[in-house]
Design an enzyme around this catalytic site. Structure first.
Site, PDB file in Angstrom:
ATOM      1  N   GLY A  93       7.871  64.701   6.459  1.00 22.97           N
ATOM      2  CA  GLY A  93       6.961  63.898   7.282  1.00 22.97           C
ATOM      3  C   GLY A  93       7.700  63.049   8.301  1.00 22.97           C
ATOM      4  N   GLY A  95       9.345  60.318   9.318  1.00 23.39           N
ATOM      5  CA  GLY A  95       9.972  59.160   8.676  1.00 23.39           C
ATOM      6  C   GLY A  95      10.459  58.138   9.683  1.00 23.39           C
ATOM      7  NE  ARG A  96      14.696  60.724  12.536  1.00 15.83           N
ATOM      8  CZ  ARG A  96      15.858  61.242  12.797  1.00 15.83           C
ATOM      9  NH1 ARG A  96      16.811  60.498  13.246  1.00 15.83           N
ATOM     10  NH2 ARG A  96      16.064  62.515  12.616  1.00 15.83           N
ATOM     11  CE  LYS A 116      13.698  62.493  16.478  1.00 18.76           C
ATOM     12  NZ  LYS A 116      14.055  63.861  16.879  1.00 18.76           N
ATOM     13  CG  ASP A 128      17.476  53.176   9.748  1.00 16.43           C
ATOM     14  OD1 ASP A 128      16.979  54.281  10.072  1.00 16.43           O
ATOM     15  OD2 ASP A 128      18.543  52.749  10.239  1.00 16.43           O
ATOM     16  N   GLY A 129      14.110  54.448   9.521  1.00 12.09           N
ATOM     17  CA  GLY A 129      13.103  54.694  10.553  1.00 12.09           C
ATOM     18  C   GLY A 129      13.607  54.494  11.968  1.00 12.09           C
ATOM     19  NE  ARG A 186       7.210  68.093  12.745  1.00 13.54           N
ATOM     20  CZ  ARG A 186       8.306  67.600  13.307  1.00 13.54           C
ATOM     21  NH1 ARG A 186       9.465  68.148  13.054  1.00 13.54           N
ATOM     22  NH2 ARG A 186       8.247  66.548  14.099  1.00 13.54           N
ATOM     23  CG  ASP A 255      12.075  69.986   8.551  1.00 17.37           C
ATOM     24  OD1 ASP A 255      12.743  70.899   8.041  1.00 17.37           O
ATOM     25  OD2 ASP A 255      12.578  68.897   8.905  1.00 17.37           O
ATOM     26  CG  ASN A 256      14.067  70.308  12.397  1.00 16.58           C
ATOM     27  OD1 ASN A 256      13.259  69.372  12.365  1.00 16.58           O
ATOM     28  ND2 ASN A 256      15.289  70.198  11.932  1.00 16.58           N
TER      29      ASN A 256
HETATM   30  P1  AMP Z   1      15.601  65.814  10.904  1.00 21.31           P
HETATM   31  O1  AMP Z   1      16.861  66.197  10.205  1.00 21.31           O
HETATM   32  O2  AMP Z   1      15.801  64.899  12.051  1.00 21.31           O
HETATM   33  O3  AMP Z   1      14.776  66.989  11.268  1.00 21.31           O
HETATM   34  O4  AMP Z   1      14.775  64.958   9.851  1.00 21.31           O
HETATM   35  C1  AMP Z   1      14.452  65.413   8.563  1.00 21.31           C
HETATM   36  C2  AMP Z   1      13.587  64.412   7.840  1.00 21.31           C
HETATM   37  O5  AMP Z   1      14.286  63.188   7.625  1.00 21.31           O
HETATM   38  C3  AMP Z   1      12.311  64.041   8.561  1.00 21.31           C
HETATM   39  O6  AMP Z   1      11.309  63.845   7.598  1.00 21.31           O
HETATM   40  C4  AMP Z   1      12.667  62.730   9.227  1.00 21.31           C
HETATM   41  O7  AMP Z   1      11.543  61.944   9.488  1.00 21.31           O
HETATM   42  C5  AMP Z   1      13.564  62.099   8.183  1.00 21.31           C
HETATM   43  N1  AMP Z   1      14.501  61.135   8.768  1.00 21.31           N
HETATM   44  C6  AMP Z   1      15.615  61.399   9.464  1.00 21.31           C
HETATM   45  N2  AMP Z   1      16.236  60.272   9.861  1.00 21.31           N
HETATM   46  C7  AMP Z   1      15.502  59.239   9.378  1.00 21.31           C
HETATM   47  C8  AMP Z   1      15.611  57.817   9.440  1.00 21.31           C
HETATM   48  N3  AMP Z   1      16.611  57.209  10.074  1.00 21.31           N
HETATM   49  N4  AMP Z   1      14.661  57.090   8.818  1.00 21.31           N
HETATM   50  C9  AMP Z   1      13.642  57.677   8.172  1.00 21.31           C
HETATM   51  N5  AMP Z   1      13.482  59.012   8.077  1.00 21.31           N
HETATM   52  C10 AMP Z   1      14.389  59.787   8.677  1.00 21.31           C
HETATM   53 MG    MG Z   2      13.102  67.244  12.226  1.00 25.70          MG
END
Ligand code: AMP
Ligand code: MG
Length: 501
Positions: A93, A95-96, A116, A128-129, A186, A255-256
């Protein structure tokens, strides 16, 4: 503290929130201390109809930092799951990130406007979002480069520095990216509900996606099968386009992968320098799962996961029939990919005579294959090799030959290429090659250099210069020679990219 609302409307609509109420959590952006505008994409704002007078730089800064919300925003964090490096994670989901709303652009296309790096959400898990300046500008730059290369992609509307540090392996300046996407649905969005056996939710999502992205299949008798077929086709076309410019996504988790067929999530991505199907730069991709040459088969693997989520919609009574139907469609992926690839490669050779992809003869495919084998054997810079064919067409093969350790091998191939030209004038051939092969891609060493200056010193000049260059990838300018040069070998040998915006 929640953001306040300002009396401005961005003509936001909320089809996702309205039609899919179970698919998200409402969320507020976390206000930031001292926002400053790093970059604003005026031309994209124009395309989106957001260039009206009310949206001054000051207002844009207030909104795209997440400090204030236009009165018609409805911020939500979207739910999704995903296979990360092959392992299923049932809850990922936003997360940030959060979706502010959708706008319908000048061409009638519905586009998501999302932040984002805007703070924690119910999907943040331990994160940390937040996002840092470097990765935010990286996503901005690569997205714009891909767009200029004619490749479907999400794009950046704004990058705002927050004035607050984010903690990574060291404290880094924080930033928020405003991302524009055809949608953020996605493969992992489907997986989220399929894994919970919520078949009616998967159906609602499929119907939503058909209506939003593929309305042409809405009336088909087997529309979910048609949806699968269309998504398979759009991914095959997308990955072929990546391969043709040497793009390595780096983290092709499910998810990407966007159902819209756009490139999404520029984390550890990179452009290949010397041609090497095994090229991989991501620091966490030890096994080379997402290496350049693996991208078609990984896309197919992801599409198989997508197909699985649709199975309950395909055959109510007869699961085996559903599996057979889905498999038959997945089986077309590689040949569709190859058709796009060879057609594209043929165009890059300046030889786009026939529009029929199927009509490429065996000998034409061999010409492409042999070219790549030469590039691989000689470890030639992929971008420069293709582009130098233009000079070679005009009788000056010296640049091209200089790229090869054994230039005589390329001479023999050039003679075969000349034979395939069917009497096309050399000037015409050269312009066709120049129109199909970029001279300027975001070279990894220049990207890193520009991002370091922006992040460490707050100096955006190199970033802006590079952005300008990659926004015009095909137009040669002698003053920009250094932007066309490969990185020093030592740089590339040690180059690593990292996840996380
Ligand atoms: P990504 O690797 O960027 O595709 O992210 C994979 C998952 O990790 C997704 O659910 C993102 O929302 C979560 N995520 C990545 N970085 C952060 C962050 N700094 N804080 C919260 N969630 C994160
Ligand atoms: Mg992603």
């Amino acid at each position: 503290m929640n953001p306040s609302t300002i009396a401005i409307s961005l003509n936001f609509e909320h089809s996702y929130a309205a039609q899919l109420p179970e698919f998200f959590a409402p969320v507020w952006p976390t206000p930031v201390r001292q926002p400053s505008l790093l970059q604003f994409n005026k031309s994209l704002a124009g395309e989106l109809g957001l260039d009206h007078e009310e949206l001054t730089t000051d207002i844009a800064l207030r909104i795209f930092s997440g400090n204030e919300l236009p009165r018609d925003a409805q911020p939500i964090a979207q739910a999704y799951a995903g296979h990360q490096f092959g392992s299923f994670v049932p809850q990922l989901g936003d997360g940030r990130a959060l979706l502010l709303g959708e706008v319908v652009d000048g061409q009638g296309r519905r586009r998501d406007i999302a932040l984002k790096g805007s703070g924690r959400t119910p999907f943040s898990r331990g994160g940390d979002g937040k996002a840092a300046v470097g990765p935010v500008l990286r996503e901005y730059l690569i997205g714009e480069a891909m767009h200029a290369l004619g490749i479907p992609t999400t794009r950046a509307l704004a990058a705002v520095a927050t004035g607050e540090p984010v903690m990574r392996d060291r404290p880094l300046p924080g930033a928020v990216l405003t991302r524009v996407a055809g949608s953020h649905v996605r493969v992992g969005t489907f997986q989220y509900f399929a894994a919970r056996r919520q078949v009616e939710h998967v159906r609602k999502l499929a119907d939503y996606v058909i209506q939003r992205h593929y309305p042409g299949v809405a009336e088909d008798t087997e529309r979910y099968l048609s949806l699968l077929r269309t998504v398979v086709e759009s991914q095959a076309a997308l990955v072929a386009q990546w391969m043709l410019v040497g793009f390595i996504h780096g983290v092709m988790n499910t998810d990407n992968m966007a159902i819209s067929g756009e490139t999404i999530d520029y984390g550890p991505c990179a452009f290949m320098e010397s041609y090497d199907p095994e090229a991989v730069f991501s620091s966490i991709d030890h096994a080379g799962r997402y290496a350049y040459g693996n991208q078609p088969s990984i896309a197919l693997w992801n599409l198989a996961r997508f197909a699985e989520t649709l199975l309950p919609l395909l055959g109510k009574e007869d699961n085996e029939r559903a599996i057979a139907d889905a498999t038959a469609i997945l089986d077309t992926f590689m040949s569709t990919f190859e058709q796009h690839w060879y057609k594209g490669a043929w165009t890059k050779l300046g030889l786009a005579g026939s529009d029929e992809i199927d009509s490429l003869k065996e000998s034409e495919r061999t010409l492409v294959d042999d070219w790549l084998e030469l590039l691989s054997k000689n470890r030639v810079d992929y971008t420069l090799a293709w582009r130098s064919l233009a000079d070679a067409a005009e009788g000056n093969a010296s640049t091209l030959r200089s790229l090869f350790t054994s230039p005589t091998e390329v001479d023999a191939w050039l003679r075969r290429w000349k034979k395939s030209q069917n009497g096309v004038a050399s000037s015409q051939l050269a312009s066709a090659v120049r129109a199909a092969n970029p001279l300027y891609i975001p070279r990894n060493h220049l990207v890193e250099d520009a991002l370091a200056a922006a992040s460490d010193d707050g100096d955006l000049t190199r970033f802006e210069r590079l952005l300008e260059v990659v926004q015009h990838p095909f137009d040669e300018n002698p003053e920009l020679a250094r932007y066309a040069m490969p990185a020093p070998t030592k740089f590339t040998a040690n180059y690593q990219t990292f996840c996380g915006t």
